[in-house]
Write a protein that holds these residues in place. Structure first.
Motif, PDB file in Angstrom:
ATOM      1  N   GLN A  68      58.751  49.460  18.694  1.00  0.00           N
ATOM      2  CA  GLN A  68      57.305  49.238  18.719  1.00  0.00           C
ATOM      3  C   GLN A  68      56.941  47.767  18.831  1.00  0.00           C
ATOM      4  O   GLN A  68      55.942  47.400  19.451  1.00  0.00           O
ATOM      5  CB  GLN A  68      56.659  49.853  17.476  1.00  0.00           C
ATOM      6  CG  GLN A  68      55.161  49.666  17.380  1.00  0.00           C
ATOM      7  CD  GLN A  68      54.378  50.379  18.479  1.00  0.00           C
ATOM      8  OE1 GLN A  68      54.889  51.309  19.104  1.00  0.00           O
ATOM      9  NE2 GLN A  68      53.153  49.955  18.711  1.00  0.00           N
TER      10      GLN A  68
ATOM     11  N   SER B 236      61.555  49.716  11.954  1.00  0.00           N
ATOM     12  CA  SER B 236      61.650  50.996  11.250  1.00  0.00           C
ATOM     13  C   SER B 236      61.724  52.125  12.260  1.00  0.00           C
ATOM     14  O   SER B 236      61.083  52.079  13.313  1.00  0.00           O
ATOM     15  CB  SER B 236      60.419  51.198  10.351  1.00  0.00           C
ATOM     16  OG  SER B 236      60.383  52.511   9.819  1.00  0.00           O
ATOM     17  N   ASP B 237      62.483  53.159  11.924  1.00  0.00           N
ATOM     18  CA  ASP B 237      62.547  54.349  12.777  1.00  0.00           C
ATOM     19  C   ASP B 237      61.495  55.380  12.378  1.00  0.00           C
ATOM     20  O   ASP B 237      61.458  56.477  12.942  1.00  0.00           O
ATOM     21  CB  ASP B 237      63.946  54.980  12.707  1.00  0.00           C
ATOM     22  CG  ASP B 237      64.344  55.400  11.291  1.00  0.00           C
ATOM     23  OD1 ASP B 237      63.680  54.960  10.324  1.00  0.00           O
ATOM     24  OD2 ASP B 237      65.319  56.158  11.151  1.00  0.00           O
TER      25      ASP B 237
ATOM     26  N   ILE C 264      54.324  55.746  19.693  1.00  0.00           N
ATOM     27  CA  ILE C 264      54.431  56.330  18.361  1.00  0.00           C
ATOM     28  C   ILE C 264      53.181  57.098  17.959  1.00  0.00           C
ATOM     29  O   ILE C 264      53.248  57.953  17.073  1.00  0.00           O
ATOM     30  CB  ILE C 264      54.751  55.257  17.307  1.00  0.00           C
ATOM     31  CG1 ILE C 264      53.673  54.164  17.292  1.00  0.00           C
ATOM     32  CG2 ILE C 264      56.127  54.654  17.565  1.00  0.00           C
ATOM     33  CD1 ILE C 264      53.842  53.146  16.165  1.00  0.00           C
TER      34      ILE C 264
ATOM     35  N   SER D  13      54.014  56.869  10.190  1.00  0.00           N
ATOM     36  CA  SER D  13      52.899  56.031   9.772  1.00  0.00           C
ATOM     37  C   SER D  13      51.703  56.171  10.715  1.00  0.00           C
ATOM     38  O   SER D  13      50.558  56.268  10.270  1.00  0.00           O
ATOM     39  CB  SER D  13      53.342  54.566   9.715  1.00  0.00           C
ATOM     40  OG  SER D  13      54.391  54.400   8.780  1.00  0.00           O
ATOM     41  N   GLU D  14      51.949  56.186  12.014  1.00  0.00           N
ATOM     42  CA  GLU D  14      50.857  56.206  12.977  1.00  0.00           C
ATOM     43  C   GLU D  14      50.618  57.591  13.582  1.00  0.00           C
ATOM     44  O   GLU D  14      49.485  58.068  13.643  1.00  0.00           O
ATOM     45  CB  GLU D  14      51.125  55.191  14.099  1.00  0.00           C
ATOM     46  CG  GLU D  14      51.160  53.754  13.626  1.00  0.00           C
ATOM     47  CD  GLU D  14      49.821  53.263  13.091  1.00  0.00           C
ATOM     48  OE1 GLU D  14      48.790  53.920  13.325  1.00  0.00           O
ATOM     49  OE2 GLU D  14      49.805  52.203  12.441  1.00  0.00           O
TER      50      GLU D  14
ATOM     51  N   SER E 220      59.739  54.153  17.670  1.00  0.00           N
ATOM     52  CA  SER E 220      59.380  53.456  16.432  1.00  0.00           C
ATOM     53  C   SER E 220      60.156  52.150  16.307  1.00  0.00           C
ATOM     54  O   SER E 220      59.581  51.105  15.995  1.00  0.00           O
ATOM     55  CB  SER E 220      59.670  54.347  15.223  1.00  0.00           C
ATOM     56  OG  SER E 220      58.867  55.504  15.222  1.00  0.00           O
ATOM     57  N   ARG E 221      61.450  52.204  16.575  1.00  0.00           N
ATOM     58  CA  ARG E 221      62.271  50.994  16.461  1.00  0.00           C
ATOM     59  C   ARG E 221      61.839  49.930  17.471  1.00  0.00           C
ATOM     60  O   ARG E 221      61.958  48.735  17.214  1.00  0.00           O
ATOM     61  CB  ARG E 221      63.744  51.344  16.678  1.00  0.00           C
ATOM     62  CG  ARG E 221      64.332  52.319  15.657  1.00  0.00           C
ATOM     63  CD  ARG E 221      65.827  52.539  15.894  1.00  0.00           C
ATOM     64  NE  ARG E 221      66.359  53.591  15.035  1.00  0.00           N
ATOM     65  CZ  ARG E 221      66.577  54.839  15.421  1.00  0.00           C
ATOM     66  NH1 ARG E 221      66.326  55.201  16.682  1.00  0.00           N
ATOM     67  NH2 ARG E 221      67.068  55.732  14.585  1.00  0.00           N
TER      68      ARG E 221
ATOM     69  N   TYR F 114      51.959  45.820  15.062  1.00  0.00           N
ATOM     70  CA  TYR F 114      53.380  45.499  14.987  1.00  0.00           C
ATOM     71  C   TYR F 114      53.805  44.669  16.186  1.00  0.00           C
ATOM     72  O   TYR F 114      54.573  45.096  17.052  1.00  0.00           O
ATOM     73  CB  TYR F 114      54.175  46.797  14.876  1.00  0.00           C
ATOM     74  CG  TYR F 114      53.675  47.703  13.765  1.00  0.00           C
ATOM     75  CD1 TYR F 114      53.891  47.357  12.428  1.00  0.00           C
ATOM     76  CD2 TYR F 114      52.947  48.852  14.047  1.00  0.00           C
ATOM     77  CE1 TYR F 114      53.408  48.155  11.394  1.00  0.00           C
ATOM     78  CE2 TYR F 114      52.463  49.654  13.021  1.00  0.00           C
ATOM     79  CZ  TYR F 114      52.692  49.312  11.710  1.00  0.00           C
ATOM     80  OH  TYR F 114      52.212  50.104  10.699  1.00  0.00           O
TER      81      TYR F 114
ATOM     82  N   LEU G 121      57.948  54.609  12.077  1.00  0.00           N
ATOM     83  CA  LEU G 121      56.561  54.241  12.374  1.00  0.00           C
ATOM     84  C   LEU G 121      55.791  55.404  12.978  1.00  0.00           C
ATOM     85  O   LEU G 121      54.566  55.451  12.903  1.00  0.00           O
ATOM     86  CB  LEU G 121      56.520  53.032  13.312  1.00  0.00           C
ATOM     87  CG  LEU G 121      56.946  51.693  12.710  1.00  0.00           C
ATOM     88  CD1 LEU G 121      56.788  50.575  13.729  1.00  0.00           C
ATOM     89  CD2 LEU G 121      56.171  51.377  11.437  1.00  0.00           C
ATOM     90  N   TRP G 122      56.493  56.356  13.575  1.00  0.00           N
ATOM     91  CA  TRP G 122      55.806  57.540  14.111  1.00  0.00           C
ATOM     92  C   TRP G 122      55.163  58.344  12.984  1.00  0.00           C
ATOM     93  O   TRP G 122      54.116  58.985  13.202  1.00  0.00           O
ATOM     94  CB  TRP G 122      56.782  58.414  14.900  1.00  0.00           C
ATOM     95  CG  TRP G 122      57.833  59.111  14.091  1.00  0.00           C
ATOM     96  CD1 TRP G 122      59.082  58.652  13.782  1.00  0.00           C
ATOM     97  CD2 TRP G 122      57.729  60.408  13.487  1.00  0.00           C
ATOM     98  NE1 TRP G 122      59.760  59.571  13.017  1.00  0.00           N
ATOM     99  CE2 TRP G 122      58.959  60.660  12.825  1.00  0.00           C
ATOM    100  CE3 TRP G 122      56.726  61.374  13.445  1.00  0.00           C
ATOM    101  CZ2 TRP G 122      59.197  61.853  12.133  1.00  0.00           C
ATOM    102  CZ3 TRP G 122      56.962  62.555  12.749  1.00  0.00           C
ATOM    103  CH2 TRP G 122      58.184  62.778  12.101  1.00  0.00           C
TER     104      TRP G 122
ATOM    105  N   GLY H 202      54.208  60.715  18.180  1.00  0.00           N
ATOM    106  CA  GLY H 202      54.270  60.967  16.746  1.00  0.00           C
ATOM    107  C   GLY H 202      53.337  62.083  16.321  1.00  0.00           C
ATOM    108  O   GLY H 202      53.642  62.855  15.402  1.00  0.00           O
TER     109      GLY H 202
END
Length: 588
Positions: A355, A297-298, A371, A303-304, A352-353, A49, A300-301, A375
């Motif tokens: 990243q 996106s808020d 994240i 996702s990762e 996340s926002r 990202y 991504l935590w 995360g």
């Protein structure tokens, strides 16, 4: 929208002159109406990202019509060309490509192989993004070509239903080792480029064990064929998930020890999990992918970080690692969190926002979290809350099961969707919990949390308090400050990143001497530090603090209760006794 539904885009790439890391790429687009045709090379690649200078590797651009006559065009952005079409015609684009971005897993060509992530190689037109593609490679004699895409009807060719599949199906071609197997009706392949101290047979054995563990979370598999691509490199490292494959890079002699192998197989598990989490289901900002712009996106935590959270759980379920190996990794993550000042400043949602512009320096250390690690711990916190409040009937795995079942692409999910799922699963509103732990810096009591599963989080026997100045130095012979812990004693003394400490109490100190010299003092002692800032000699007074000389460990309690054992099994999927047995096993 495509100009014609039956269109097909043809790509060709000549890889026969790889010594200078150059290739010639051509793309043929179907007949297009008079007007303009926009061509793009992505500004970032999926899984990283960050906006990247992808187009910088492109030179000697030629754009012609179907008769081979030049068409006029303008470059309208770093990764965009607008072609003027006086009449309807097919369009052919040709360009030279320089490919030496191995470490970012974008494109790399040399005299032994080529790794091609389409986002760094093949231009596309938004007008034909949804139409089928065909890729033909021209390679040196003796090379073998591999991809998660379907093979074409000629050697070294691949086909995909659209550009989105192409961009998420990297190609590895060259001199490599390849291993294939079939499991539960699905095809798998391991491709290794480069020499190293890896044990390919061991890798295959454990990858076979990994695949069935996915059913602990999801009900089925989003692929029919999956390819593990591994690069044994001269230093490049990292990994990237893809729709039907992954690319994993490690230094060539970082496979042989158990510690190094655990890092490899954990990465393989991480990327395997991504086949569901972030490929099959994604936050709404990533659906569809906008290849030219940031996608904020808020979540991504999820996702990762959630992928990191599950990666060693699956290895544990697959009898690939011991519980001790699992718990050491978890303890390390908790210890790192507690020693990161940024945890008190930034929430995992805000991380996340941010990243896309994340820093990796002293400021980030003091004011940010990442994240992946944060995360992971946010996922742990939510998992334990779900287990506890549902009397062990539901867990964080159920949330991901629903996301896959009900929100797979082309659908997507957002914060409200996650809260809705949690409410339906748990029978209560999670808005306040979310605000307290996701939108705000989370501050869980990990000692109490781990006790729920019968685990003790403690410093190991023999741990000592050692003197500290609450700072770290850059590597080297000079004592140059790298990071200063926010509100620590060095911070309060006015030291900052880049200061060069040259003396303690008037006596010279160098980088290699710093730690030893500090041990001549004790916590509470006041020192005079001489340092250079902007080449001017300055002094400050510092009162030393203390820190533990060993990190936290996570151990199984001697006499856990029945409830703790039940929680443990509901969490990890193996019994207390099975965990103990795993610790006695010799894996290789």
């Amino acid at each position: 929208m495509s100009f014609q539904s039956s269109a097909e885009v043809h790509y060709q790439i000549d890889l026969t002159q790889g010594t200078q890391q150059l290739a010639r790429v051509s793309a043929s687009f179907p007949e297009t109406p008079a007007g303009q045709l926009t061509l793009n090379i992505p500004s970032w690649r999926t899984g990283k990202y960050t906006i990247m200078p992808v187009a910088e590797g492109i030179r000697r651009v030629s754009i012609t019509d179907e008769q081979g006559q030049p068409l006029s065009w303008d470059r309208s952005a770093s990764g965009e060309w607008v072609v003027n079409l006086p009449k309807a015609t097919k369009v052919k684009v040709s360009y030279q490509l320089h490919a030496d971005e191995l470490g970012v897993r974008l494109r790399h060509i040399d005299d032994s192989h080529a790794f091609l992530d389409a986002s760094g190689v093949f231009v596309y037109s938004p007008s034909y993004r949804d139409d089928s593609v065909r890729v033909q490679l021209q390679v040196p004699k003796g090379w073998q070509s591999h991809s998660g895409m379907d093979s074409g009807d000629t050697p070294h060719s691949f086909v995909a239903p659209n550009y989105d599949v192409l961009i998420d199906s990297p190609i590895e071609t060259g001199v490599s080792q390849s291993y294939q197997w079939k499991l539960d009706g699905r095809d798998y392949e391991l491709v290794i480029w480069g020499e190293g101290n890896y044990n390919a047979e061991q890798m295959v054995e454990d990858l076979k064990k990994l695949s069935p563990t996915a059913t602990a979370i999801w009900d089925d598999y989003p692929y029919k064929r999956y390819v593990y691509m591994v690069h044994a490199t001269s230093g490049a490292r990292g990994a990237t998930e893809h729709l039907n494959s992954t690319i994993i890079q490690r230094p060539r002699f970082r496979f042989g020890s158990r510690e190094d192998y655990l890092a490899f197989i954990s990465t393989a598990s991480h990327e395997f999990i991504h086949t569901w989490n972030v490929k099959a289901y994604r936050p709404e900002a990533l659906v569809p992918y906008d290849y030219q712009n940031e996608a904020i996106s808020d979540l991504l935590w999820i996702s990762e970080g959630s992928t990191s959270y599950f990666q060693r759980q699956l290895l544990l379920r697959g009898d690939i690692i011991s519980f001790d190996e699992f718990s050491k990794d978890l303890a390390r993550r908790i210890d790192a969190h507690l020693n990161t000042p940024g945890r008190q400043v930034q929430s995992v949602a805000e991380a996340s926002r941010g990243q896309w512009i994340r820093r990796h320096d002293h400021f980030a250390h003091n004011h940010s979290v990442n994240i992946y690690s944060e995360g992971y711990l946010a996922s742990l916190l939510l998992d334990f809350d779900m287990l506890k409040t549902s009397n062990l009937k539901r867990s964080y795995r159920d949330l991901h099961r629903v996301l896959y079942r009900d929100y797979s692409t082309p659908k997507s999910f957002n914060r409200n969707d996650v809260l809705k799922i949690l409410s339906e699963l748990q029978g209560r509103d999670y808005s306040n919990w979310w605000q307290a732990h996701i939108e705000s810096p989370m501050q869980p009591d990990f000692f109490e949390l781990m006790a729920l599963a019968g685990l003790s989080l403690n410093y190991p026997r023999g741990t000592k308090d050692v003197v500290s100045a609450d700072l770290t130095l850059k590597a080297g012979d000079r004592a140059v400050v790298d990071k200063v812990d926010r509100e620590g004693v060095a911070w309060k003394a006015g030291l900052t990143h880049g200061d060069e400490i040259v003396a303690i109490n008037g006596l010279k100190v160098a980088g290699g001497d710093w730690s030893k010299r500090l041990q001549d003092f004790k916590a509470g002692d006041q020192l005079t530090l001489s340092y250079f800032r902007r080449d001017r000699l300055q002094e400050t007074q510092i009162i030393l603090s203390s820190k533990k000389d060993k990190p936290l460990t996570l151990t199984m309690m001697d006499k856990p209760s029945k409830q703790q054992k039940a929680f443990f099994k509901a969490w990890l999927g193996l019994s207390w006794e099975e965990a103990i047995a795993s610790n006695k096993k010799v894996f290789w």
